[in-house]
Design an enzyme around this catalytic site. Structure first.
Site, PDB file in Angstrom:
ATOM      1  N   TRP A   1       0.864  -1.174   0.000  1.00 11.46           N
ATOM      2  CA  TRP A   1       0.000   0.000   0.000  1.00 11.46           C
ATOM      3  C   TRP A   1       0.900   1.223   0.000  1.00 11.46           C
ATOM      4  O   TRP A   1       1.811   1.336   0.826  1.00 11.46           O
ATOM      5  CB  TRP A   1      -0.862  -0.020   1.257  1.00 11.46           C
TER       6      TRP A   1
ATOM      7  N   ASP B   1      -0.562  -5.170   9.520  1.00  6.86           N
ATOM      8  CA  ASP B   1      -1.553  -4.230   9.018  1.00  6.86           C
ATOM      9  C   ASP B   1      -2.785  -5.070   8.703  1.00  6.86           C
ATOM     10  O   ASP B   1      -2.738  -5.919   7.800  1.00  6.86           O
ATOM     11  CB  ASP B   1      -1.033  -3.517   7.768  1.00  6.86           C
TER      12      ASP B   1
ATOM     13  N   LYS C   1     -13.288  -0.960   6.054  1.00  2.00           N
ATOM     14  CA  LYS C   1     -13.904  -1.852   5.077  1.00  2.00           C
ATOM     15  C   LYS C   1     -14.887  -2.817   5.699  1.00  2.00           C
ATOM     16  O   LYS C   1     -15.994  -2.985   5.193  1.00  2.00           O
ATOM     17  CB  LYS C   1     -12.828  -2.673   4.335  1.00  2.00           C
TER      18      LYS C   1
END
Lengths: 428, 366
Positions: free
Chosen positions: B138, B220, B256
């Protein structure tokens, strides 16, 4: 360091001696060297207050408004805005990095005024921030990266306790100019001008727009004019912190007067705004950071860099509070309710100041408490010394910060008498 | 003469610029496959039914106000958040050596964790400590650790473009060669951007090397539940590392899996050797939070906390999450089948082998 590598030996020793066992545990952890951080001087007060079982206890620490029953106050314009928003059934998609457009526009307009030439020309940029703290931090980070002048931030003496660590963590150095005069519990105008005159060119100077925290001592308009003059002569970058617009005098335009005056006299300021107090949106974290630039093109460049700073901290800001604030500011009916409610909060504070002084007189205090009435906003710099503050806390369960600052918002008609009694007891 | 006349124009953040370009495009069949936000089968954002329900409950609750949360966040949120990652009955939680720091989304959790590590991880100045991020990763990982003050951010082998899968050999080699005490950013599941995760056996090997070489795992976790549809399955790697005795961080995002993108709900879970170390760590986390945002926003945390702590709502949430995961899995399946039906050259198995929101298609720039 050697201990970390030989933790097998320590562990064996730990089986023999419990003390060495604890050592083993510390040294086998990555965090053995982490020191215990001291409690936050301001927020730590509330934590201590919560633990106290005295029914008469008073929390005069953190600056959160309370109504006359000592309860948190949710503004009715906020409740109405929330209902309107809930009915709209909006989605939860990411905001842009710079925040909700309707909010940043309304936020800038509130500070600068609807007729602002700066807004008309588009030569400023306002980004939504995580309340006042987030705004100051983004500002500090921005200056650390882009400010061509000395990286010295001059704070008034004293200033909000969190200003120093925020600017330091942002990478700036801290200096001070005289501000509060303990002998008068008022503004040290001469001292301030003297010090400001000596500040090296292009340094950053922090000014509290209104309701100075922690002293409640604000310059008068004529004094602001002189300050603006000297600051201009010294070519300093002005960083306004406005956390109490509306809350100080009860009038949003009056409280923004200094900010607007500086802009009108040609200072391209940077500005932090908070809606924590004036809209009671504390936990929703609503704020703005504004940079006034030479022109719209420069504002676009500055905006792009602010986004680059924001993205690696939290990507984009939270919607809820900004939406509430924006709805209130842009819906005429809600805006008028808000103006009334903010006026109401400011008035209650003013009344409590008057009642406290009356109470002290009644107790027979021989001290001059005029400053309690002269000071403005949520806080009052009582002039109490640390030992007196400690007595207030230990003997009377009155909680406040060590510098003698009390949050008037925590004073009610129900407890102002007790407070007068307590203060008199430790000062007579 | 402005103080800012030398401020250069910064390039826009690529993924958000993509969305801006998409908006301006007038093609009737345009598709935005850029930003990682879930869409329904009608290409619409989806507010989870359980979230709508909880929001109504919150609006109707007159006892709620807008007061400041504690610096580290809403306590019920922090503990429930850490339980979701580690499992309710995780021994580490029972041993009181797990703590949470409520943060602004996964980004905020990463940043607070990074700021802490730079100050306190291995001695009191870690600016030179190597931080390893997967190649690719990312894009904001680099930004977060750079702005936190780390000067040595390195890639570790991850995506094998030739075989369109995990470059395990390269990864393990990098682990073996990393200086001791290096920090490794690991994607807990649904690797962003490749969608390629290590298998459980591969995770075990990674763990063994990391333990031996004293490397720090910083997970993460932005897609728990969203990847496979199962919270437990998606947290397997984290839980395995905890059971292996590691001290570690997990940056959790609820953007999310709760669809709460714009409320910025995240949690930095800290697993320490014992309570005493944990306490000192959290006290320093407070200092860092205080100069970054003072205390976190309450709305999103209240929604998540109420959901996770109320059994019926928790069950409903898991169901909503499975709906999203299932739709993504279905689309992977359908895309692959359509490509095969069209006789598209090349192999397309990777589309269904990869997991989570993203798929590394293997398409070249043109």
């Amino acid at each position: 360091m050697a201990l970390l590598k030989s933790n097998k030996v320590i562990h064996c020793l730990g089986n023999i001696s419990p003390a060495l066992g604890a050592l083993s545990s510390r040294n086998s952890s990555w965090w053995g060297g982490v020191q215990m951080g001291p409690p936050d001087p301001i927020l730590g007060v509330t934590e201590a207050f919560k633990r106290d079982t005295n029914p008469k206890k008073m929390n005069l620490g953190v600056g959160a408004y309370r109504d006359d029953q000592g309860k948190p106050f949710v503004l009715s314009c906020v409740r109405k805005a929330e209902a309107l928003i809930a009915a709209k059934q909006l989605d939860k998609e990411y905001l842009p990095i710079g925040g909700l457009g309707e909010f940043t526009k309304a936020c800038a307009q509130l500070a600068l005024g609807p007729d602002s030439e700066v807004l008309k020309s588009g030569r400023s940029i306002t980004v939504q921030t995580i309340s006042g703290t987030g705004s100051l931090r983004i500002g500090g980070n921005y200056l650390a990266r882009f400010h061509a002048g000395p990286h010295d931030v001059y704070l008034p003496k004293p200033s909000w306790g969190n200003h120093t660590p925020i600017f330091r963590d942002a990478g700036m150095q801290l200096k001070a100019y005289r501000y509060y005069d303990p002998s008068t519990c008022g503004f040290d105008f001469k001292g301030a001008l003297d010090d400001i005159t000596k500040i090296p060119e292009k340094s950053v100077i922090v000014l509290h727009a209104c309701a100075h925290n922690p002293t409640g001592v604000d310059p008068r308009p004529e004094q602001w004019k002189e300050i603006a003059d000297i600051v201009k002569k010294r070519n300093l970058l002005v960083f306004f912190d406005m956390a109490y617009q509306g809350f100080a005098s009860g009038d949003i335009d009056r409280d923004a007067w200094a900010v607007r005056h500086f802009i009108e006299t040609g200072h391209n300021i940077v500005l932090s705004q908070s809606f924590a107090k004036n809209m009671g949106l504390y936990g929703e974290r609503v704020g703005g950071f504004t940079v006034v630039c030479s022109d719209a093109e420069e504002a676009k460049r500055v905006e792009s860099q602010l986004k680059i700073l924001i993205r690696p901290i939290y990507s984009n800001p939270p919607l809820n509070g900004a939406r509430i604030a924006s709805t209130i500011l842009s819906t005429p009916e809600l805006r008028s309710i808000w103006l009334e409610e903010v006026h109401g909060m400011a008035n209650r504070i003013i009344k409590m100041r008057e009642q406290l002084v009356a109470g002290l007189k009644q107790q027979g205090s021989s001290h001059n408490w005029q400053h309690v009435i002269d000071q403005i906003g949520m806080f009052c710099f009582t002039g109490l010394k640390p030992e007196q503050v400690e007595r207030l806390t230990k003997e009377f369960s009155v909680y406040m910060t060590k510098d003698g600052r009390i949050s008037m918002a925590g004073v009610t008609s129900g407890n102002v008498g007790y407070l007068a009694e307590a203060i008199h007891a430790v000062t007579k | 003469m402005s103080l800012f006349s030398d401020v250069p124009q910064a390039p826009p953040v690529a993924v958000f610029k993509l969305t801006a370009d998409f908006r301006e495009d007038s093609h009737p069949q345009k598709v935005n496959l850029g930003v990682g936000a879930y869409r329904t089968d009608d290409c619409q954002p989806w507010v989870l039914p359980v979230v709508k329900k909880v929001e109504r409950l919150l609006v109707e609750d007159d006892s709620l106000n807008h007061e400041y949360l504690p610096i580290l966040g809403l306590p019920e949120f922090r503990s429930a958040g850490s339980k979701v990652a580690l499992g309710d009955d995780n021994p580490a939680i029972n041993e009181n050596r797990v703590g949470g720091v409520q943060a602004l989304g996964g980004t905020g959790a990463l940043r607070i964790g990074a700021d802490f590590l730079r100050r306190w991880y291995n001695g009191v100045n870690n600016t030179a400590t190597p931080v390893y991020v997967s190649a690719p990763t990312w894009e904001n990982h680099n930004g977060v650790f750079t702005d936190a003050g780390f000067k040595d951010i390195r890639p570790y082998h991850y995506w094998d473009a030739a075989k369109r899968g995990l470059d395990l050999t390269g990864l393990l080699d990098d682990l073996e060669k990393a200086p001791e005490h290096s920090i490794f950013i690991l994607h807990a599941c649904a690797h962003n951007p490749t969608g390629t995760d290590p298998t459980q056996e591969e995770w075990k090997t990674i763990s063994e090397i990391m333990k031996r070489r004293k490397l720090f795992p910083f997970f993460d976790s932005a897609y728990q539940g969203f990847a496979s549809g199962s919270l437990e399955k998606d947290a397997w790697a984290i839980r395995f590392f905890v059971s292996e005795g590691f001290e570690l961080f997990v940056a959790q995002s609820f953007s999310k899996n709760f669809g709460l993108y714009n409320e910025r709900v995240g949690n930095l879970t800290v697993v320490s050797k014992d309570t005493e170390n944990l306490t000192r760590v959290l006290s320093q986390m407070e200092k860092i939070v205080r100069t970054t945002w003072s205390n976190p926003p309450s709305q999103g945390a209240r929604i998540v906390s109420k959901t996770l702590n109320t059994p019926e709502l928790f069950a409903e949430w898991k169901d909503n999450v499975k709906t999203m995961a299932d739709r993504v899995l279905l689309m992977r399946d359908q895309l692959k089948n359509k490509l095969l039906a069209l006789g598209t050259p090349g192999t397309w198995d990777h589309i269904t082998q990869q997991i989570g929101m993203f798929s590394f298609t293997g398409l070249n720039r043109e």
